[in-house]
Design an enzyme around this catalytic site. Structure first.
Site, PDB file in Angstrom:
ATOM      1  N   SER A 252     -10.345   1.222   6.196  1.00 54.91           N
ATOM      2  CA  SER A 252      -9.604   1.375   4.944  1.00 54.91           C
ATOM      3  C   SER A 252      -9.163   0.069   4.302  1.00 54.91           C
ATOM      4  O   SER A 252      -8.739   0.073   3.157  1.00 54.91           O
ATOM      5  CB  SER A 252      -8.368   2.252   5.171  1.00 54.91           C
ATOM      6  OG  SER A 252      -8.755   3.566   5.461  1.00 54.91           O
TER       7      SER A 252
ATOM      8  N   LYS B 292       0.822  -1.204   0.000  1.00 55.57           N
ATOM      9  CA  LYS B 292       0.000   0.000   0.000  1.00 55.57           C
ATOM     10  C   LYS B 292       0.857   1.256   0.000  1.00 55.57           C
ATOM     11  O   LYS B 292       1.587   1.534   0.953  1.00 55.57           O
ATOM     12  CB  LYS B 292      -0.911   0.008   1.226  1.00 55.57           C
ATOM     13  CG  LYS B 292      -1.827   1.239   1.297  1.00 55.57           C
ATOM     14  CD  LYS B 292      -2.721   1.204   2.509  1.00 55.57           C
ATOM     15  CE  LYS B 292      -3.589   2.466   2.589  1.00 55.57           C
ATOM     16  NZ  LYS B 292      -4.493   2.459   3.764  1.00 55.57           N
TER      17      LYS B 292
ATOM     18  N   SER C 274      -9.048   3.655   2.260  1.00 49.95           N
ATOM     19  CA  SER C 274      -7.993   4.199   1.416  1.00 49.95           C
ATOM     20  C   SER C 274      -7.100   3.154   0.755  1.00 49.95           C
ATOM     21  O   SER C 274      -6.274   3.504  -0.078  1.00 49.95           O
ATOM     22  CB  SER C 274      -7.111   5.131   2.245  1.00 49.95           C
ATOM     23  OG  SER C 274      -6.477   4.407   3.284  1.00 49.95           O
TER      24      SER C 274
END
Length: 386
Positions: free
Chosen positions: A164, A85, A140
Site C-alpha cells: 500500500s 494517511k 491504499s
C-alpha cells in the site's frame, strides 16, 4: 512553476531563519487549494491548525536563537509540511510533529461507498493519478502518493500491508519505503501492515527514517552493493513492460557502480503468498497453511540474502489500470510476499511506460536494513538521477 523545496531544504532554511514555517505552510496550502479539486488527494485540509502549528515552530526557533545556552538545539524537520494517511493518521505522526513537521491534512484512502478499484476517495471525488487522470494512483496510500508526486507536500505518511506504500509510489513516480515488521508501532493485529513513507526523494525519506527510528542513515554504503534480480519471484507472471523498465533501471545502477548483480546458487522461487496473506487477514481462517508458506519462503529468502545484500524486482506486475479495476490481476503480487516475511522494501522510480505513467524498481533488504535501502536509493539519485 518553481519546483517545491525538499523537506531537507525547508528544514535547513527554517532553522537558519532564512524561511518562515508559516510562509512555507501557507504556500503548501495554496498548492493544495489549486490542485486538489482535480486530484482529490485529501479528505480533510487543516488550514487553521496548520498555520497555528507553523507559527509555534517559528516562535520556538526564535526563542532558541535568542537563548545562547540552547543554541545547539534544533528541530530536524522544522516547518516541513506533511500529509498524513487517512483521518486517523495523526496517531502515528507524533515523532514527526515533535521534530517540527506541520500536518496540513489527511489523505485519501478507499472508504465507504468507494469501489475498491478507485483506490481512493477524496473530499471532492475519486483520487486520480497525477500523470493520467483516467488511471488509478494505486493504494491504499492513494492520496499520500498523489500529494507527494504533485508537489503539494514533500513527505506523506503511509502504511503498507500488502504493497500500500510501494504500489502507489511506483505508479505515481515517487519513493516509497515499507519498514521491517515490528520495528515501528503498528495497530495491525496480523503484523502484516507496517508504517512507511512516500517522498519525492530518497534523501527526504531518509530524513523521515532518522526521526521515526532515531537511527542514522550512513552517508553511503561500500559500493557496489551485491544484488540478485528476479523478474517474477518464481510465481507472479508480470507483464513485459514493467519488467523491462525495472530491468533497465537495474542496468543503470550497475553501470553507475551502485550495485553488482550476482547469480544465486538456486534461482529464487517463492511460494505464492496470496492464499497465506488472505488467510491471515480472514477472521476464523485456519492459519496452518499460512505459517507453512511463511516458514518456507523465509527459508528461501534467507538463502538469497546469504549471498547478496539486496533483492531486486519490478514493484508491480502491471502498469496503472483504469478506475474500473484490473479484473482478476492482483497489483500486490510482487509486494505482499515481503509483508508476509516482514522484510523492509523500497520502490524507486524506474522510468515511464508507453502509457506515460511511471513504473517502479523494488528493492528488498534483510530485516532491519532500512538504512541500506535508503543509502542505495540515494546513491541512485546522485549518480543517475533516479
Amino acid at each position: 512553476m518553481a519546483v517545491p523545496l525538499s523537506a531537507g531544504e525547508i528544514a535547513a532554511g527554517v532553522r537558519a531563519r532564512e524561511l518562515r514555517a508559516v510562509d512555507v505552510v501557507e504556500a503548501a496550502l495554496e498548492r493544495i487549494d489549486r490542485a486538489d479539486p482535480q486530484l482529490c488527494a485529501f479528505v480533510e485540509v487543516w488550514r487553521e491548525e496548520a498555520l497555528r502549528r507553523a507559527g509555534e515552530v517559528d516562535a520556538r526557533l526564535g526563542r532558541r536563537a535568542a537563548d545562547v545556552t540552547r543554541k545547539g538545539e534544533a528541530l530536524p524537520l522544522a516547518g516541513v509540511p506533511i500529509a498524513v494517511k487517512g483521518r486517523h493518521g495523526l496517531r502515528a505522526a507524533g515523532p514527526l510533529l515533535a521534530a517540527g513537521c506541520v500536518a496540513v491534512g489527511a489523505t485519501s484512502v478507499p472508504g465507504p461507498g468507494t469501489p475498491w478499484q478507485t483506490w481512493g476517495l477524496g473530499a471532492r471525488g475519486r483520487t486520480v493519478n497525477p500523470w493520467r487522470a483516467d488511471r488509478t494512483p494505486g493504494g491504499s496510500s492513494a492520496g499520500a502518493a498523489v500529494a507527494v508526486a504533485a508537489g503539494l507536500v514533500p513527505l506523506a505518511t503511509g502504511s503498507d500491508g500488502a504493497g500500500s506504500v510501494r504500489i502507489p509510489a511506483a505508479w505515481c513516480g515517487v519513493t516509497g519505503l515499507k519498514t521491517t515488521a515490528g520495528r515501528l508501532p503498528s495497530a495491525d493485529r496480523t503484523g502484516l501492515a507496517v508504517q512507511g513513507v512516500l517522498a519525492r526523494s530518497a534523501s527526504d525519506a531518509a530524513h523521515w527514517w532518522r526521526v521515526v527510528s532515531q537511527e542514522p542513515v550512513p552517508a553511503g554504503p561500500p559500493l557496489p552493493v551485491t544484488a540478485v534480480w528476479s523478474s517474477d519471484l518464481g510465481f507472479a507472471g508480470p507483464d513485459p513492460e514493467p519488467v523491462a523498465l525495472a530491468r533497465a533501471a537495474v542496468e543503470r545502477l550497475v553501470a553507475a557502480g551502485v550495485v553488482r548483480l550476482v547469480r544465486p546458487p538456486v534461482p529464487l522461487r517463492l511460494l505464492d503468498p496470496g492464499p497465506a496473506w488472505l488467510a491471515l487477514r480472514t477472521p476464523g481462517a485456519d492459519p496452518g497453511d499460512a505459517h507453512h508458506v511463511r516458514a518456507e519462503n523465509d527459508r528461501r529468502l534467507a538463502g538469497q540474502f546469504a549471498g547478496a545484500e539486496l533483492l531486486l524486482t519490478p514493484t508491480t506486475p502491471t502498469p496503472p489500470h483504469g478506475h474500473d479495476g484490473p479484473g482478476d490481476r492482483y497489483s500486490t503480487s510482487l509486494t505482499w510476499a515481503f509483508n508476509l516475511s516482514g522484510h523492509p522494501a523500497l520502490s524507486l522510480p524506474a522510468g515511464f511506460g508507453g502509457d506515460g505513467c511511471p513504473a517502479g524498481l523494488h528493492l528488498v533488504a534483510p530485516h532491519g536494513r532500512e538504512a541500506l535501502l535508503l543509502a542505495v536509493a540515494r546513491e541512485a539519485e546522485v549518480r543517475i538521477g533516479s
